[in-house]
Design an enzyme around this catalytic site. Structure first.
Site, short mmCIF file in Angstrom:
data_model
loop_
_atom_site.label_atom_id
_atom_site.label_comp_id
_atom_site.label_asym_id
_atom_site.label_seq_id
_atom_site.Cartn_x
_atom_site.Cartn_y
_atom_site.Cartn_z
N SER A 28 0.89 -1.27 0.11
CA SER A 28 -0.09 0.07 -0.03
C SER A 28 0.95 1.19 -0.06
O SER A 28 1.70 1.53 -0.84
CB SER A 28 -1.20 -0.02 1.03
OG SER A 28 -1.99 0.85 1.15
N ASP A 41 -9.53 -6.35 -4.42
CA ASP A 41 -9.15 -4.94 -3.60
C ASP A 41 -10.02 -4.06 -3.97
O ASP A 41 -10.30 -3.60 -5.15
CB ASP A 41 -7.78 -4.81 -4.07
CG ASP A 41 -7.12 -3.55 -3.42
OD1 ASP A 41 -7.66 -2.88 -2.68
OD2 ASP A 41 -5.76 -3.79 -3.27
N HIS A 64 -7.42 -5.93 -0.16
CA HIS A 64 -6.26 -5.01 -0.04
C HIS A 64 -5.36 -5.33 1.11
O HIS A 64 -3.97 -5.36 0.81
CB HIS A 64 -6.76 -3.66 0.35
CG HIS A 64 -5.70 -2.72 0.26
ND1 HIS A 64 -5.11 -2.36 -0.78
CD2 HIS A 64 -5.27 -1.59 1.26
CE1 HIS A 64 -3.96 -1.36 -0.64
NE2 HIS A 64 -4.29 -0.90 0.52
#
Length: 337
Positions: free
Chosen positions: A148, A278, A306
């Site tokens: 991320s 995601d 995610h």
């Protein structure tokens, strides 16, 4: 994120060896304390040691296991509002002969938080480089992993400091420019336009908002007890002002697409891992990266959102180990030619 905490009841009740009454009292009265005990326990069980290192007046906090050897060291960069312990669920499945280093990103957990710090992606890249030099981690090239926001930083780091990195794993990284926005990004833009920074979905302030964030970040629908949701919120609330400042910085014009602007400069072998479901960062980003990074491979995970490291720790660890083995064996073959 905080998804790995949801299994803590089995761990705490079955293996922590705490008296049952103490456990129940902690669960009901001090859930945030129980969460801290959970992380302490897992670090200890997995052999991860916590250390601090300073660059001038700036302190970095990190955990590590093992020592540098003939295999590349592995540096792991966590995501937004997380901390070094988010990797523990994956560390459990990594070989103990690997040298692992998990650092708290700038302003997170035990790493210095300063109002003067540059929290842009470039600023964070420079801080991580300072950390690397403090540990002399780049004495020989290391493998860099980021997820991320941490993946955003990792990708730009590999572009800016190519001699430091021998290979790269990007796990659903931020920082890419999509042709169309998904629902989550559309909502963020609406919040930015209305200046409603108190309502950022990734910065929960109530147990209900925490539950919604977990559902946003995970494909698996966990049933998390109210007390644990409250504990997760209690742990985060003192840091929410910082999280808002950081969030606004990394989605600013200066930082939002830094990985996109630098991805063609990444020359090391690169592994791209993404959850197909995601909802935060669209999985089409994997193909975007693969087309720009010549020496890359893509791994898409079914039934995964995610929070890849939390939802699929065993699979992610295996993919990482297999990737390192393939890159390492290729390097050895080249040396023999």
């Amino acid at each position: 994120m905080d998804l790995d905490v949801v299994n803590m009841f089995v761990i705490a009740g079955g293996t922590l060896a705490l008296p049952i009454l103490a456990f129940v009292a902690s669960f009901l009265l001090w859930p945030s304390a129980l969460i801290r005990i959970y992380y302490w326990y897992w670090r200890r069980t997995l052999g991860m040691q916590v250390r601090y290192v300073r660059h001038e007046d700036y302190q970095f906090c990190y955990s590590f296991r093992g020592r540098p050897g003939h295999k590349p060291s592995i540096l792991m960069l966590h995501g937004f509002s997380a901390h070094k312990d988010m990797w523990l669920s994956m560390v459990k499945f990594l070989p103990k002969n690997l040298h692992l280093v998990c650092v708290d990103m700038p302003g997170h957990e035990g790493t210095t938080r300063s109002s003067l710090d540059d929290l842009s992606i470039d600023g964070q890249v420079k801080r991580i480089h300072q950390f690397v030099e403090c540990l002399k981690l780049n004495k020989k090239p290391f493998h860099l992993v980021g997820t991320s926001m941490g993946g955003h930083v990792a990708g730009v780091y590999a572009a800016h400091y190519p001699s430091d990195v021998c290979s790269l794993s990007l796990v659903c990284p931020a920082g890419l420019q999509y042709s169309t926005d998904n629902k989550f990004v559309q909502r963020l833009k609406e919040l930015q336009e209305s200046a409603a920074v108190e309502k950022i979905p990734l910065i929960p302030t109530t147990p209900k908002e925490m539950s919604e964030m977990l559902q946003l970040c995970s494909y698996v629908r966990f049933k998390v007890p109210q007390q644990i949701l409250q504990g997760l919120v209690d742990v985060r609330i003192p840091h929410n002002t910082f999280y808002r400042k950081l969030f606004l910085e990394i989605v600013s014009e200066k930082s939002r697409y830094s990985l996109h602007q630098n991805m063609d400069k990444i020359k090391v072998p690169t592994q791209i891992i993404w959850g197909k479901q995601d909802q935060v960062l669209d999985v089409s980003g994997a193909d975007m990266l693969a087309k720009s990074i010549a020496n890359s491979q893509v791994e898409l995970l079914e039934n995964c959102g995610h929070s890849v490291v939390m939802e699929r720790p065993r699979k992610t660890a295996k993919l990482l180990v297999d990737f390192l083995a393939s890159v390492h064996s290729t390097d050895n073959s080249k040396k023999l030619d």
